[in-house]
Enzyme design. Sequence first.
Site, mmCIF file in Angstrom:
data_model
loop_
_atom_site.group_PDB
_atom_site.id
_atom_site.type_symbol
_atom_site.label_atom_id
_atom_site.label_comp_id
_atom_site.label_asym_id
_atom_site.label_seq_id
_atom_site.Cartn_x
_atom_site.Cartn_y
_atom_site.Cartn_z
ATOM 1 C CG ASP A 1 20.332 2.011 4.328
ATOM 2 O OD1 ASP A 1 20.171 0.777 4.348
ATOM 3 O OD2 ASP A 1 19.600 2.808 4.956
ATOM 4 C CB ALA B 1 21.860 6.166 1.947
ATOM 5 C CB ALA B 2 18.450 8.691 -1.305
ATOM 6 C CB ALA C 1 9.866 5.644 6.039
ATOM 7 N N GLY C 2 12.809 3.768 6.779
ATOM 8 C CA GLY C 2 13.517 2.563 6.339
ATOM 9 C C GLY C 2 13.645 2.477 4.832
ATOM 10 N N PRO D 1 10.104 9.248 1.800
ATOM 11 C CG PRO D 1 8.132 8.061 2.150
ATOM 12 C CD PRO D 1 9.283 8.195 1.200
HETATM 13 C C1 MEV Z 1 18.618 -0.062 7.824
HETATM 14 O O1 MEV Z 1 18.122 0.274 6.539
HETATM 15 C C2 MEV Z 1 19.088 -1.476 7.840
HETATM 16 C C3 MEV Z 1 19.603 -2.000 9.158
HETATM 17 O O2 MEV Z 1 20.030 -3.344 8.919
HETATM 18 C C4 MEV Z 1 20.761 -1.179 9.676
HETATM 19 C C5 MEV Z 1 22.007 -1.312 8.814
HETATM 20 O O3 MEV Z 1 22.128 -2.272 8.051
HETATM 21 O O4 MEV Z 1 22.854 -0.435 8.934
HETATM 22 C C6 MEV Z 1 18.535 -2.026 10.215
#
Ligand code: MEV
Length: 306
Positions: free
Chosen positions: A142, A103-104, A97-98, A94
Site C-alpha cells: 500500500d 497509506a494515502a 475499503a481496501g 473510503p
Molecule cells: C491490503 O491492501 C493488502 C493485503 O495483501 C495486506 C498487505 O499486503 O499488507 C491484504
Amino acid sequence: MEFTAPGKVILFGEHAVVYGQPAIAVPLSELRARAWVEPTRDGAGLVIHARDLGQRLTLGGDPAHQFSVAAQAVLARAGAPEPNATINLESAIPSAAGMGSSAATSTAICRALAAHLGTELSANTVSNIVFQAERGTPSGIDNTVVAHEEPVWFISGKPPRPFRSPARCHLVLGNTGIAASTGELVAGVRKRHDADPRLYDGYFAAIGALVRDARAALKEGELARVGELMDANHELLNTIGVGHSRLDELVTIARDAGALGAKLTGKGGGGNMVALTEGADGQAAVAQALTEAGYTAYETAFGGAT
Ligand code: MEV
C-alpha cells in the site's frame, strides 16, 4: 499549499503478497487524501486535525496513533523540534475499503509536514515512514504504490518495480459498503495458514503463478486473458477465506454487464470489487449496472498512451 496522495487498487496477489508472492497494484489517482498546514500560536504544539472524522490528535496525547508515528518520523528526519502548527487532513478515499486510505492519509501528512519544515523527502523515504506507521504486519504494497503513484510489480522486501502496460486498462471498483479490518483479515489468513501450512503455501503459490501470468498478459495487451486471471484470483481468495457474499454479488453484476474479469481487491471481507472492462464503453456499462443495483462505483484507468 496542499499535498495529496492517491488511493490504490490491487489487481493481483493480495494476501499471498504477505507470504512472499508477487502482486500487481495501481494507483487510484481520482480519489485522493489531502493535507495542509496552518501555523498556530506558541505552545500549541503539533495538532493533526482529521476533518472527516472530526478528530484532533496531538503528538503527546496520541503518540501511538499512525499519524503521530508518521509525523514523529518526519520531525526526526528533518532534525526539527515539534512545530506549533495544525495539519489539516481530508480524504475522498473510503476508509476500511481496501483502497489504501490509511497509506494515502499518512503520505499526505508526511508531505505537508516536510514542506512546512522546509525538508524534501523522496518517494522512497515517504513510503518507508508510512510503512513503519502502519499497524499489523503489512507487506508494504500500500505505502509503495501510494507514495510512488505508479503501477508497480511488488515483492515484499524488494525494491518496487514500476509496471507498464502498453494497453489502456479500464477498471471499475464497486464498494460493498462493508467495512473490514486489514489486521483482522491478515491475522485470519495467518491462523488458517499456520493450521495447515502445506495447503496454504500451495494456495499462495497458485496465486503467485497467476500473478506472473497476468504480468505477461498485460505486457502482451491480452486483456481477455487478464480478465480470466482476475476471475481465477477471486476464486483463490474465496478459498483462503477472505471473500464475502456481497463481493460475489458485485463480481456477478460486473461480469453480467460485460466485464472481462472481476475480483475482490485489497483485504476482502467486504471493501471493494475491481473489474476490468472492455474499453471506456464497457467501463460505463459496468459502472451503470453497479449503480443501478444500489452500489457506489469508481472508475479509473492505467497504461496505454495517456
Ligand atoms: C491490503 O491492501 C493488502 C493485503 O495483501 C495486506 C498487505 O499486503 O499488507 C491484504
